[in-house]
Structure formats: structure tokens, C-alpha cells
Motif scaffolding. Structure first.
Motif, PDB file in Angstrom:
ATOM      1  N   CYS A  26      40.826  38.910  -9.074  1.00  7.50           N
ATOM      2  CA  CYS A  26      40.394  38.095  -9.944  1.00  7.50           C
ATOM      3  C   CYS A  26      41.214  36.752 -10.041  1.00  7.50           C
ATOM      4  CB  CYS A  26      40.419  38.570 -11.438  1.00  7.50           C
ATOM      5  SG  CYS A  26      41.884  38.877 -12.388  1.00  7.50           S
ATOM      6  N   HIS A  27      42.672  36.965  -9.834  1.00  5.36           N
ATOM      7  CA  HIS A  27      43.304  35.535  -9.881  1.00  5.36           C
ATOM      8  C   HIS A  27      42.938  34.688  -8.672  1.00  5.36           C
ATOM      9  CE1 HIS A  27      46.263  36.887 -13.039  1.00  5.36           C
ATOM     10  NE2 HIS A  27      45.965  38.219 -12.410  1.00  5.36           N
ATOM     11  N   GLU A  28      42.712  35.170  -7.333  1.00  5.10           N
ATOM     12  CA  GLU A  28      42.522  34.586  -6.125  1.00  5.10           C
ATOM     13  C   GLU A  28      40.981  33.938  -6.451  1.00  5.10           C
ATOM     14  OE1 GLU A  28      43.738  37.507  -6.326  1.00  5.10           O
ATOM     15  OE2 GLU A  28      45.665  37.131  -5.339  1.00  5.10           O
ATOM     16  N   ALA A  29      40.155  34.561  -6.976  1.00  6.59           N
ATOM     17  CA  ALA A  29      38.820  34.185  -7.426  1.00  6.59           C
ATOM     18  C   ALA A  29      38.694  32.941  -8.263  1.00  6.59           C
ATOM     19  CB  ALA A  29      37.880  35.150  -7.776  1.00  6.59           C
ATOM     20  N   GLN A  30      39.646  32.922  -9.357  1.00  6.67           N
ATOM     21  CA  GLN A  30      39.721  32.023 -10.428  1.00  6.67           C
ATOM     22  C   GLN A  30      40.383  30.690  -9.735  1.00  6.67           C
ATOM     23  OE1 GLN A  30      38.439  31.910 -13.403  1.00  6.67           O
ATOM     24  NE2 GLN A  30      37.426  33.703 -12.960  1.00  6.67           N
ATOM     25  N   HIS A  66      50.226  34.086  10.762  1.00  8.22           N
ATOM     26  CA  HIS A  66      51.920  34.185  11.234  1.00  8.22           C
ATOM     27  C   HIS A  66      52.356  32.587  11.384  1.00  8.22           C
ATOM     28  CE1 HIS A  66      55.643  35.685  12.682  1.00  8.22           C
ATOM     29  NE2 HIS A  66      55.425  34.916  13.811  1.00  8.22           N
ATOM     30  N   GLU A  67      51.612  31.722  11.949  1.00  3.06           N
ATOM     31  CA  GLU A  67      51.854  30.550  12.304  1.00  3.06           C
ATOM     32  C   GLU A  67      51.778  29.475  11.151  1.00  3.06           C
ATOM     33  OE1 GLU A  67      49.739  29.308  15.650  1.00  3.06           O
ATOM     34  OE2 GLU A  67      50.831  31.105  16.833  1.00  3.06           O
ATOM     35  N   LYS A  68      51.204  30.089   9.948  1.00  2.00           N
ATOM     36  CA  LYS A  68      50.914  29.498   8.765  1.00  2.00           C
ATOM     37  C   LYS A  68      49.773  28.389   8.812  1.00  2.00           C
ATOM     38  CE  LYS A  68      54.950  30.582   6.507  1.00  2.00           C
ATOM     39  NZ  LYS A  68      56.388  30.109   5.735  1.00  2.00           N
ATOM     40  N   LYS A  69      48.723  28.452  10.050  1.00  2.00           N
ATOM     41  CA  LYS A  69      47.694  27.477  10.175  1.00  2.00           C
ATOM     42  C   LYS A  69      46.724  28.124   9.299  1.00  2.00           C
ATOM     43  CE  LYS A  69      49.407  26.145  14.755  1.00  2.00           C
ATOM     44  NZ  LYS A  69      48.706  26.020  16.256  1.00  2.00           N
ATOM     45  N   TYR A  70      46.595  27.744   7.807  1.00  2.00           N
ATOM     46  CA  TYR A  70      45.644  28.375   7.056  1.00  2.00           C
ATOM     47  C   TYR A  70      44.309  27.754   7.108  1.00  2.00           C
ATOM     48  CZ  TYR A  70      50.012  30.309   5.126  1.00  2.00           C
ATOM     49  OH  TYR A  70      51.025  31.028   5.050  1.00  2.00           O
ATOM     50  N   LEU A 121      39.873  36.795   1.696  1.00  2.00           N
ATOM     51  CA  LEU A 121      40.680  36.919   0.535  1.00  2.00           C
ATOM     52  C   LEU A 121      42.150  37.131   0.795  1.00  2.00           C
ATOM     53  CD1 LEU A 121      41.020  37.764  -2.447  1.00  2.00           C
ATOM     54  CD2 LEU A 121      40.557  39.954  -1.764  1.00  2.00           C
ATOM     55  N   THR A 122      42.457  37.729   2.167  1.00  2.00           N
ATOM     56  CA  THR A 122      43.758  37.943   2.566  1.00  2.00           C
ATOM     57  C   THR A 122      44.382  36.734   2.861  1.00  2.00           C
ATOM     58  OG1 THR A 122      42.934  40.058   3.508  1.00  2.00           O
ATOM     59  CG2 THR A 122      45.017  39.112   4.613  1.00  2.00           C
ATOM     60  N   VAL A 123      43.595  35.857   3.664  1.00  2.00           N
ATOM     61  CA  VAL A 123      44.136  34.604   3.986  1.00  2.00           C
ATOM     62  C   VAL A 123      44.485  33.697   2.473  1.00  2.00           C
ATOM     63  CG1 VAL A 123      43.594  32.373   4.775  1.00  2.00           C
ATOM     64  CG2 VAL A 123      42.928  34.223   6.025  1.00  2.00           C
ATOM     65  N   VAL A 124      43.769  33.787   1.267  1.00  2.00           N
ATOM     66  CA  VAL A 124      43.999  33.082   0.322  1.00  2.00           C
ATOM     67  C   VAL A 124      45.173  33.759  -0.478  1.00  2.00           C
ATOM     68  CG1 VAL A 124      42.980  32.722  -2.168  1.00  2.00           C
ATOM     69  CG2 VAL A 124      41.516  32.613  -0.246  1.00  2.00           C
ATOM     70  N   LYS A 125      45.533  34.950  -0.301  1.00  2.00           N
ATOM     71  CA  LYS A 125      46.511  35.466  -0.976  1.00  2.00           C
ATOM     72  C   LYS A 125      47.693  35.223  -0.245  1.00  2.00           C
ATOM     73  CE  LYS A 125      44.515  39.670  -3.088  1.00  2.00           C
ATOM     74  NZ  LYS A 125      44.495  41.230  -3.108  1.00  2.00           N
ATOM     75  N   ALA A 126      47.694  35.198   1.120  1.00  2.00           N
ATOM     76  CA  ALA A 126      48.663  34.734   2.022  1.00  2.00           C
ATOM     77  C   ALA A 126      49.244  33.189   1.355  1.00  2.00           C
ATOM     78  CB  ALA A 126      48.538  34.770   3.205  1.00  2.00           C
ATOM     79  N   VAL A 127      48.123  32.404   1.256  1.00  2.00           N
ATOM     80  CA  VAL A 127      48.484  30.953   1.131  1.00  2.00           C
ATOM     81  C   VAL A 127      49.246  31.134  -0.214  1.00  2.00           C
ATOM     82  CG1 VAL A 127      47.405  28.619   0.644  1.00  2.00           C
ATOM     83  CG2 VAL A 127      46.461  30.210   2.510  1.00  2.00           C
ATOM     84  N   LEU A 128      48.626  31.711  -1.319  1.00  2.00           N
ATOM     85  CA  LEU A 128      49.095  31.630  -2.749  1.00  2.00           C
ATOM     86  C   LEU A 128      50.760  32.274  -2.750  1.00  2.00           C
ATOM     87  CD1 LEU A 128      45.879  32.531  -4.943  1.00  2.00           C
ATOM     88  CD2 LEU A 128      46.889  30.372  -4.813  1.00  2.00           C
TER      89      LEU A 128
END
Length: 818
Positions: free
Chosen positions: A738-742, A672-676, A693-700
Motif C-alpha cells: 500500500c505504501h508504494e501505491a499511495q 542494477h544500473e539504476k536506469k529506473y 512494483l519491484t521497480v517502484v520499491k527499488a526506487v523508493l
């Protein structure tokens, strides 16, 4: 269930809380000068024991795992040296269990004896090769090589006056050699013994030597004239002789005059005190068993193999042929403490005492052993004349019964201070008494069964159960059987009494169990169904149910009304030797001949847990009154105490869940605080790929998401990057992720050099898993350029380096080798 009683919680696990294992298997022992530690050889190990608690402090073992043939502790307690069959000497910092130096013994055969001089600067080693070496401990080299002994040199002793520079030795020719260390010559031989010499002891004046031997004599030598002053016949094979301190009061031991007095330990099993001037025995230690007569020494299991003074504790220690180590007050010879070094095959075990403070153990011996759990002090109980086979304890825990191969059983009582007295003896079976059970409600009767296939019920007179009267009993009362009944066609292995004392159950090698009324032993019914002999029978503490265990590997529950089989438990791959009810009769605990214990829930027929801590048959199994500790005894000589850890594990699991909830909340807050970066680190530490994966998706999803992801991944530690790469392999197999993995893969390939990637843990399998899916996905990705370029850019280098790793040149994309 009674109103207001706590609900029954099933047990899920037991953990080993303590083991009573063999720690001494024969040979010389040594006690530290301060009297706090005991050094006991046990095959390939040298065990260091804390005398106060009986706990194993260290187990010193040589890397070659060869048997330790000799060892010695320096007079200042600082240096320990061991010698093994590998002909190596090792110097130890024994408090840290650390080897500080290793050197070749130079002997051609194993070292049989060792000693330090009084200053701890010289070490003498006597070998099986007839030579003696002397070593400078400080400068670490061999100073003397003394030749001329005959056979094994089994004693080496420096003269206590170091200024004399003399070494005394004895070997297989029964002579005492005196070596002058200045000239390296043998300057005298003291000849008087005609059998092996077992000890050499110097008087305080330095001019008198006392030697003991297996020729049943001790000799007093004048070292000035090097002649024998006196030969003292002691009428037993002597293994050790030690001088009494001259400044002590030993009047209680018959010492009335000034002058030299010494203690002998030998084949008769009792310490004896001798006056050197008159050759008179002034005191013989009383023993709880019948001393052997002359000529029986060679087979005496009670004989003493060693004794030594412990001046700092005002004690004398003895070692018996049965590997028991006993500490006495030196002025009264009153027993202070006793340790059992080796238990042989353990046949049965029971908790004892009002608070289960002791355990009583049958150890393939006529003697019983009673261990005080807090101190490891061991009482040896004498009475039976052949191997004790079975034990049982009355409800209050102060009285117990034992049965043996000598066709008898005995009743014992423990008093308030922990001492045990034999109250009664029952004789009447024609073969060994293999199993025994005490009444459950009152201390009123016992039931015995034998290899003669009979059941006997024995009533106990009130004189035995009355504490005041029992204390006055001087010798065991002889009991007579009230009822004798032919029970089975073959050996009876087990007998049990019901909780209300009205029923008796027996289990036999004839594959049947039988139910009998008590006390008249009339047959009520037969339980048939096992395919092999029955080893154990037990009544449920709460239901009208009988449990049986068999050599067919199964356990069965039987109804007492119709004698039908209610349940069968299968899971053991070997004979089930013992069973007990736990958790208020809702669970069973069983032990097998394969050394395994199994915990069963009766309602579900499920084996909840398999416990493995023994290497051989588990004959003994008993639970304490609180039902939270179990003791097992095995043919592997080990006694194991198991603690119920169900509550502990539940608390730990609950604590983990609470910690998980807290971390989940923290992770949510970080996102929530975007401290990725912190969110990534936390998710990786939790080892939760889906959360990562959830964190990676949130960042993207953020503006400039790819740049932010790149920045955060590059700031991760190497181990964290390895974890993310491992997760990416899994994500890459799913079109949704797969997009996040790549994206992650592209960042790592772009910024990590091939040489660095090759150092990643699991990189080989990761690359092999990523390439096939990546090849399929590149065509459908909206922006495949980054990954494609990176793969093309790195593939040749990685392939080249990887080729050297897997030893066949190839392209990664086509390499099918593993």
C-alpha cells in the motif's frame, strides 16, 4: 511404435488457411479489358476475382447492405459503378475497394441495366421504372431523362461511334429503341422479336446490329435503313450473341468464308457459331453431357446464361445456369479454365492427387466438382443422373469412387495432367447409395451401402487398375456385386474398410454399428450403446479399435475383439456427423451439425480445441496424406482448408519465452544500473504489474527515493501513467504494497490537474476502488500528509467534474452510483 520412428506429437490447433466460398449467385458478370479480373455479383456484394489464381481480390459491398441490382465497369477498367435496391448509385475505385462518390439514381425503381460509352464520359442507366437516365461522369450530373419504354429497361447500349450520339435500348415490349441524344427523342423502333431481347451487338462498321432473344431467333439489322436484313432461327432460347473478331483464324470452328460470324449461347448449353450471310450454323461445340431436346430448355441445368469476348487473352467466357464460369480459347473453343461460382449444399469432400493437389467435391448435384487447389480451376465431372451423396479415395490418391441417389456408384481415375475419366459403373441397389468405401491396401474392391439397408462388395477388374488399359477405356465398364448382405433394419449411413482390408464396419440409423468379415460379409459382431442413429464409423489406423459418432452427440471407441465400449467422448451439443483419426491414431477430429469441429486426445478423453468456421452442418471431413491439412465441407456452401499450426504455435511460444528471458535480463540490468525510467517503461510494456512494483520499491529504497520516483513517473507517457494507476489499484488492496501505491497516487494527484485525470482510461473505477482502502490506510501510514492533502485538494474539483459525467451531484467519497 516402430524402432527409429519419430515420436507422435499431439496436435493442439488448426487454423483456416483457405476458404472456397460462393462468389457468384447469378446475374451479369463482367471481365476487365485486360482479362485479369472478373466481377461477379453475389447478393449484397460484388466480388472481384483474380482470374489467374481464382483468389478473391476485393468484396465490394454497399453500406446499406442492399442487393446490387446492376453494375458496370468502364471500357478503360478505371471506373466501377454499382446500383442497389436502395436507389443509390456508387462510383468505386475498385482496386482500392474505395467508394469515391455516391448519388441518387433518380429512378423510381431499382436500376436494371447500365453501360458506359466508349470514352467513359457518359453513363446510361435503365430502370425498372421504364425510364433511362444518362449521366455526365466527369461533371457529375444527369444530362438526359428518356421516357417511353415499356416496363423494365433491361438493355442499354451506346452506339460505338460516339459522334452519332445514339443510345439503343430494349424493354418488356420486345422492341429495340434508338434514342437521339441531341434531341432526347426516340427516333426509331426496331420491331421483329416476339420475346425478351437478351443482347445487342454492333459490327465493326457501325452500320450492322445483331440482336438475340428468347424467341429462338437472332436478327441482323441495317442501321442505315433501320430495317431487318435477316432473321436467323437458332432453335434455342438465346441469352447472348457476340461477334467473332474479323481478323482471327477460326477455320477450326467451321468458318471458311469472310463476313460476319457470331457466337450464340443459350438453353441447349453449347456455344454455336453462325454465318450471318447464310443463316447457317457452321459449328456446334461438343459437350460432355447429353444436349437437351427441344421443349426441355426451361429445366436445363446446363444452359448458358451469358457469354462475352476477352480479346486481350484470346478467350471467350461463358456462364452456366449452375453458376459456373468457363473460359475457352476463342479459336478452338478448347477449355482453358473453369470456376465454380456457387456450390449449393456441400455433402462430401476428399483430397485427390499424388500430392493432394486437388479436392473432389459432391455438391447436392449430379455433377462432381474437382478443384485444383493451386489455381482454383474446377473440372465438372458428368456421369451421375441424380445427386451425388458420398465419395471415397483409394490409397494412392489417383482413383476415387462416388455414389449417388441414382442407385449407382462410379469409379474415376485422374491422369498425370489432372484430367478425370470415369472407368466403371456399378448398378444394383434399389435405393440411393448413401455411403461408399474403397479398399485400403490395393485398388481391388469397393463396398457400398444403401437406403435399402444392404451392403454390397464389388471387385474391380485388373483392367481398371492398370494405367495403360484404363487409358483405352472408351465407356464405363459395368460392374456386378460379388456379395450382397442385408445389413441393418434402417438406413446405413456409413461404411468403413479396415487398414488390412479384412474387415468392414457399418453404422446405421438403427443405433447400431456392425462388424463384418471381408469379402464374404459374414457378421462378426454388433456394437450397441448409442442412443440415436450412428452417422459415421472409422477404423483406427494403428489399433484394433473402431470409432463411431452418433446423433446423440457422442463418439465411442470400441474394441474389435470383444465389441465392448472402451471410451465415450462427450462435448458436442449436436449430432456428430463425421470423425477421422489424426496424429497416427492418437487423436480424433470430429464435425457436427452445429458447424463446429472438435479435436480430441484419445488417451485423456480431452477436447483439445473447438474450431468454428462453418454456419451449418459439416458433412465432409478428410485429412491429407501428410496429416497436416484437413478439408471440411458444409451445408453453408463453404469448403474450408485447415492447416495444422501446432508446430508454428510452439515455435511462436518458444520465441516469446526467449524474448521474455531477454527482456527479464534487460530489466535486471536496468535496475542494477539504476536506469529506473527505462526499467519502468519496459515493465509496463510487458504488462507485468508485479515487475513494475519491484521497480517502484527499488526506487523508493534509494536515497531521495520519493523524489526519484516522482521524477521518473512524471516523465512517463499518458498511457504509461494510466497503466501505473491501474496497477496501483491492485497494490493498494495489500498492506504490504500500500505504501508504494499511495506514493504513486500522491505523485499523480499532486502533479496532474483534475481535468487531465478525468481523461485517463478507467479513472472512474480506479478512484472508486482507491478511496475505501485509502481511507482505512491513512490512519496507519507513517506520513499520510501528502496523500491526504492531495485528496482533499483535488476531491472537490474531481467530484464536481465527475458529477457532470455521472449526472448526479455528489462527493466522490459518498457516491455509490455507477
Amino acid at each position: 511404435m516402430a524402432a527409429g520412428s519419430a515420436p507422435v506429437r499431439f496436435k493442439t490447433n488448426y487454423a483456416v488457411s483457405r476458404k472456397i466460398e460462393p462468389f457468384y449467385k447469378g446475374g451479369k458478370i463482367q471481365i476487365s479489358r485486360d482479362g485479369n479480373y472478373m466481377f461477379c455479383p453475389c447478393g449484397t456484394k460484388l466480388n472481384v476475382m483474380d482470374i489467374a489464381t481464382g483468389a478473391l481480390v476485393h468484396s465490394i459491398e454497399q453500406e446499406d447492405q442492399e442487393d446490387i441490382t446492376s453494375f458496370v465497369l468502364s471500357p478503360d477498367d478505371e471506373i466501377l459503378v454499382t446500383g442497389s435496391r436502395a436507389l443509390l448509385l456508387k462510383q468505386w475505385d475498385w482496386r482500392e475497394n474505395k467508394c469515391t462518390r455516391t448519388w441518387k439514381a433518380v429512378h423510381m425503381a431499382p436500376v436494371a441495366s447500365m453501360t458506359f460509352d466508349s470514352t467513359t464520359t457518359l453513363l446510361a442507366t435503365g430502370g425498372c421504372d421504364s425510364t433511362i437516365k444518362i449521366w455526365d461522369v466527369i461533371k457529375q450530373y444527369c444530362t438526359h431523362n428518356l421516357k417511353g419504354s415499356a416496363g423494365v429497361v433491361h438493355i442499354v447500349e451506346f452506339h460505338p461511334d460516339i459522334s452519332r450520339l445514339q443510345l439503343f435500348s430494349s424493354s418488356m415490349d420486345y422492341k429495340i429503341r434508338i434514342w437521339n441524344l441531341t434531341s432526347s427523342k426516340c427516333i426509331a423502333m426496331l420491331d421483329g422479336h416476339y420475346s425478351a431481347i437478351t443482347s445487342l451487338t454492333f459490327a465493326a462498321d457501325g452500320n450492322t446490329l445483331i440482336s438475340s432473344g428468347r424467341d429462338k431467333i437472332c436478327m441482323v439489322w441495317d442501321l442505315n435503313t433501320r430495317a431487318a436484313k435477316r432473321t436467323i432461327p437458332v432453335y434455342e432460347s438465346v441469352e447472348a450473341a457476340v461477334l467473332l473478331p474479323e481478323d482471327g483464324d477460326f477455320s477450326q470452328l467451321g468458318v471458311q468464308k469472310q463476313g460476319l460470324h457470331f457466337v450464340t449461347a443459350g438453353s441447349k448449353g453449347a456455344l454455336r457459331i453462325w454465318e450471318a450471310a447464310t443463316a447457317a450454323c457452321v459449328y456446334t461445340q461438343p459437350v460432355p453431357y447429353q444436349p437437351v431436346e427441344s421443349g426441355e430448355e426451361e429445366t436445363n441445368e446446363h444452359s448458358l446464361t451469358n457469354c462475352m469476348l476477352v480479346p486481350e487473352k484470346n478467350e471467350i467466357a461463358t456462364v452456366t445456369a449452375e453458376h459456373n464460369i468457363v473460359l475457352y480459347n476463342i479459336q478452338t473453343l478448347q477449355l482453358r479454365k473453369q470456376f465454380a461460382g456457387y456450390n449449393d449444399e456441400v455433402l462430401d469432400v476428399r483430397f485427390l492427387g499424388p500430392a493432394d493437389s486437388h479436392i473432389v467435391v459432391a455438391t447436392n448435384s449430379p455433377q462432381l466438382k474437382l478443384f485444383e487447389l493451386a489455381t482454383s480451376h474446377c473440372q465438372i465431372l458428368y456421369g451421375h443422373t441424380e445427386t451425388v451423396l458420398a465419395l471415397d479415395v483409394f490409397r494412392k490418391g489417383m482413383m476415387f469412387a462416388s455414389s449417388a441417389k441414382d442407385k449407382s456408384f462410379r469409379i474415376w481415375r485422374m491422369n498425370k495432367v489432372g484430367e478425370v475419366l470415369c472407368l466403371a459403373q456399378g448398378v444394383g441397389h434399389t435405393y440411393g447409395v448413401g455411403t461408399i468405401c474403397c479398399s485400403r491396401m490395393k485398388e481391388s474392391f469397393v463396398v457400398t451401402c444403401s437406403q435399402d439397408s444392404t451392403i454390397k462388395v464389388w471387385n474391380l477388374p485388373e483392367s481398371l487398375t492398370s494405367k495403360a488399359k484404363a487409358a483405352l477405356i472408351s465407356s464405363p465398364e459395368i460392374l456386378q456385386a460379388q456379395v450382397t448382405e442385408k445389413g441393418h433394419h434402417k438406413d446405413i449411413n456409413s461404411v468403413a474398410v479396415s487398414p488390412n482390408d479384412k474387415l468392414i464396419a457399418t453404422g446405421s440409423q438403427d443405433r447400431t454399428a456392425k462388424l463384418w468379415s471381408c469379402p464374404d460379409c459374414s457378421l462378426m459382431g454388433v456394437f450397441t450403446g448409442h442412443k440415436r442413429g450412428i452417422w459415421c464409423v472409422q477404423f483406427s489406423p494403428v489399433d484394433q479399435v473402431l470409432a463411431t459418432s452418433s446423433a446423440d452427440g457422442t463418439m465411442k471407441l470400441w474394441g474389435l475383439r470383444d465389441f465392448s465400449c472402451l471410451k465415450t467422448f462427450e462435448g458436442h451439443d449436436a449430432s456428430v456427423l463425421k470423425i477421422i483419426f489424426v496424429s497416427r491414431g492418437t487423436q480424433l477430429l470430429s464435425s457436427g451439425s452445429d458447424g463446429l469441429l472438435k479435436l480430441w486426445t484419445i488417451k485423456s478423453n480431452e477436447c483439445v480445441k473447438t474450431l468454428d468456421a462453418h454456419e451449418d452442418k459439416v458433412w465432409g471431413l478428410h485429412s491429407n496424406k501428410q496429416d497436416n491439412v484437413v478439408v471440411t465441407a458444409s451445408s453453408d456452401s463453404c469448403i474450408t482448408l485447415w492447416k495444422d499450426v501446432t508446430e508454428i504455435e510452439l515455435e511462436e511460444e518458444q520465441a516469446k519465452k526467449e524474448e521474455q528471458i531477454m527482456k527479464d535480463q534487460e530489466l535486471s540490468n536496468l535496475l542494477h544500473e539504476k536506469k529506473y525510467l527505462k526499467a519502468l517503461g519496459l515493465a509496463i510494456s510487458l504488462d507485468r504489474p508485479h515487475t513494475v512494483l519491484t521497480v517502484v520499491k527499488a526506487v523508493l529504497k534509494e536515497t531521495d527515493g520519493r523524489e526519484n520516483l516522482e521524477k521518473n513517473i512524471l516523465r512517463l507517457r499518458k498511457d504509461q501513467k494510466e497503466a501505473v494507476l491501474k496497477y496501483s489499484v491492485t497494490w493498494n488492496t495489500n498492506s504490504r504494497n500500500c505504501h508504494e501505491a499511495q506514493a504513486v497516487l500522491g505523485i499523480l494527484l499532486k502533479h496532474e490537474a483534475p481535468e487531465c485525470l478525468l481523461q485517463y482510461d478507467g479513472i472512474k473505477s480506479a478512484v472508486e476502488s482507491l478511496l475505501p482502502y485509502t481511507a482505512q490506510l491513512l490512519s496507519c501510514m507513517s506520513d499520510p500528509d501528502v496523500v491526504a492533502d492531495s485528496l482533499l485538494q483535488h476531491e472537490n474539483v474531481i467530484s464536481r467534474d465527475w458529477a457532470g459525467y455521472c449526472k448526479h451531484p455528489c462527493s466522490l467519497s459518498s457516491c455509490g452510483k455507477t
